[in-house]
Design a protein around this motif. Structure first.
Motif, mmCIF file in Angstrom:
data_model
loop_
_atom_site.group_PDB
_atom_site.id
_atom_site.type_symbol
_atom_site.label_atom_id
_atom_site.label_comp_id
_atom_site.label_asym_id
_atom_site.label_seq_id
_atom_site.Cartn_x
_atom_site.Cartn_y
_atom_site.Cartn_z
ATOM 1 N N ARG A 278 41.152 55.075 68.727
ATOM 2 C CA ARG A 278 40.408 53.975 69.305
ATOM 3 C C ARG A 278 41.368 53.113 70.103
ATOM 4 O O ARG A 278 42.523 52.925 69.702
ATOM 5 N N GLU B 222 40.549 47.308 68.347
ATOM 6 C CA GLU B 222 39.726 46.804 67.262
ATOM 7 C C GLU B 222 39.455 45.334 67.527
ATOM 8 O O GLU B 222 40.063 44.724 68.370
ATOM 9 N N GLY B 223 38.559 44.757 66.749
ATOM 10 C CA GLY B 223 38.317 43.325 66.892
ATOM 11 C C GLY B 223 37.006 43.048 67.585
ATOM 12 O O GLY B 223 36.164 43.918 67.724
ATOM 13 N N ILE B 224 36.841 41.841 68.052
ATOM 14 C CA ILE B 224 35.579 41.410 68.653
ATOM 15 C C ILE B 224 35.299 42.269 69.889
ATOM 16 O O ILE B 224 36.171 42.459 70.733
ATOM 17 N N GLY B 225 34.073 42.795 69.940
ATOM 18 C CA GLY B 225 33.740 43.671 71.058
ATOM 19 C C GLY B 225 34.507 44.966 71.038
ATOM 20 O O GLY B 225 34.814 45.543 72.080
ATOM 21 N N SER B 226 34.797 45.428 69.849
ATOM 22 C CA SER B 226 35.687 46.584 69.726
ATOM 23 C C SER B 226 35.113 47.825 70.376
ATOM 24 O O SER B 226 33.908 47.999 70.493
ATOM 25 N N THR B 227 35.988 48.689 70.786
ATOM 26 C CA THR B 227 35.600 49.918 71.459
ATOM 27 C C THR B 227 35.216 50.977 70.433
ATOM 28 O O THR B 227 35.535 50.880 69.251
ATOM 29 N N GLU B 228 34.563 51.998 70.948
ATOM 30 C CA GLU B 228 34.156 53.071 70.051
ATOM 31 C C GLU B 228 35.344 53.922 69.660
ATOM 32 O O GLU B 228 36.376 53.940 70.330
ATOM 33 N N ALA B 229 35.189 54.634 68.559
ATOM 34 C CA ALA B 229 36.188 55.604 68.146
ATOM 35 C C ALA B 229 35.808 56.972 68.683
ATOM 36 O O ALA B 229 34.629 57.325 68.751
ATOM 37 N N PHE B 230 36.811 57.710 69.086
ATOM 38 C CA PHE B 230 36.617 59.080 69.534
ATOM 39 C C PHE B 230 37.089 59.999 68.413
ATOM 40 O O PHE B 230 38.213 59.854 67.919
ATOM 41 N N PHE B 231 36.228 60.926 68.057
ATOM 42 C CA PHE B 231 36.513 61.808 66.935
ATOM 43 C C PHE B 231 36.905 63.196 67.420
ATOM 44 O O PHE B 231 36.391 63.695 68.420
ATOM 45 N N GLU C 177 45.029 49.948 56.741
ATOM 46 C CA GLU C 177 44.056 49.879 55.660
ATOM 47 C C GLU C 177 43.883 51.265 55.065
ATOM 48 O O GLU C 177 44.001 52.255 55.770
ATOM 49 N N TYR D 19 42.739 56.977 62.809
ATOM 50 C CA TYR D 19 42.004 57.028 61.541
ATOM 51 C C TYR D 19 41.881 58.467 61.048
ATOM 52 O O TYR D 19 41.868 59.410 61.826
ATOM 53 N N PHE E 229 35.693 56.866 54.904
ATOM 54 C CA PHE E 229 36.946 56.378 55.471
ATOM 55 C C PHE E 229 38.097 56.691 54.519
ATOM 56 O O PHE E 229 38.001 56.485 53.309
#
Lengths: 114, 116
Positions: free
Chosen positions: B95, B98-107, B56, B33, B45
């Motif tokens: 990351r 994505e999706g159900i129970g998605s993990t966090e994004a690291f910035f 997206e 992202y 975003f």
């Protein structure tokens, strides 16, 4: 569509007193929720996350948040503020049915007075 | 601990010039992202990228912007002809899932772009 509202743009507390940063979300599907912190001139660091497991989530540096579906809230708390907690805090939502992007709240600036 | 790295940390460019912001995501992550934060405003975003294509993009991400993952490790954001209003902090994130129970994004730490 998903959205996040952080109810306070600025919160000021005294060192040693409790912290409450409020966040309400809107999501048409089971969301994942996060709190990120941004110290001045720094990047975004994950504090904690909720991803449909326990509703009370513990994070780093003594922070915790409770997911309340009935209130669509995910407020961030800490029992005792420290000077180093002064920063910008972002509540973030994501969800499967709206794509995977993270939607950020407006941010809450936390000031801690000695 | 693995981290997302961004270069440069600060870039100054003249209006109308092209800039490329670079990011190295975490190696086993699949989703990438770009976000930006204009001074004093919220984090917005720009674009998400998966399986070597844009998944997206926001309204901000117009024809002046493009992203690329040229070599399987770098993830770049190009702004073709910069405008004053492009001045902002640009964050790259990655990351695992994505999706159900998605993990966090690291910035990453961000690139501060200043257009003069």
């Amino acid at each position: 569509a998903q959205s996040v509202t952080q109810l306070d743009s600025h919160v000021s507390v005294s060192e040693g007193t409790p912290v409450l940063l409020r966040c309400n979300y809107s999501s048409s599907y089971s969301p994942s929720l996060f709190w990120y912190v941004q110290h001045p001139n720094k990047g975004l660091q994950l504090l904690l996350k909720y991803t449909s497991a326990a509703t009370l989530v513990k994070g780093i540096n003594g922070f915790e948040a409770e997911f309340k579906k009935s209130e669509t809230s995910f407020h961030l708390t800490k029992p005792s503020a420290h000077m180093s907690d002064a920063a910008e805090y972002f509540c973030v939502v994501t969800g499967y049915n709206q794509g995977g992007k993270l939607i950020f709240g407006q941010g809450t600036e936390l000031s801690v007075k000695p | 601990e693995p981290e997302v790295t961004q270069t440069p940390s600060h870039q100054v460019t003249q209006m109308g010039q092209e800039v490329i912001l670079r990011c190295v995501p975490i190696s086993n992550h699949l989703y990438f992202y770009w976000y930006r934060q204009i001074l004093g405003q919220k984090v917005e975003f720009l674009v998400s990228f998966y399986n070597n294509e844009i998944s997206e993009k926001s309204e901000i991400f117009d024809d002046q912007f493009s992203v690329e993952r040229p070599d399987g490790s770098n993830f770049t954001l190009k702004i073709r002809s910069t405008k004053l209003e492009d001045s902002a902090m640009y964050f790259c994130a990655s990351r695992l899932y994505e999706g159900i129970g998605s993990t966090e994004a690291f910035f990453g730490q961000g690139t501060r772009l200043t257009v003069v």
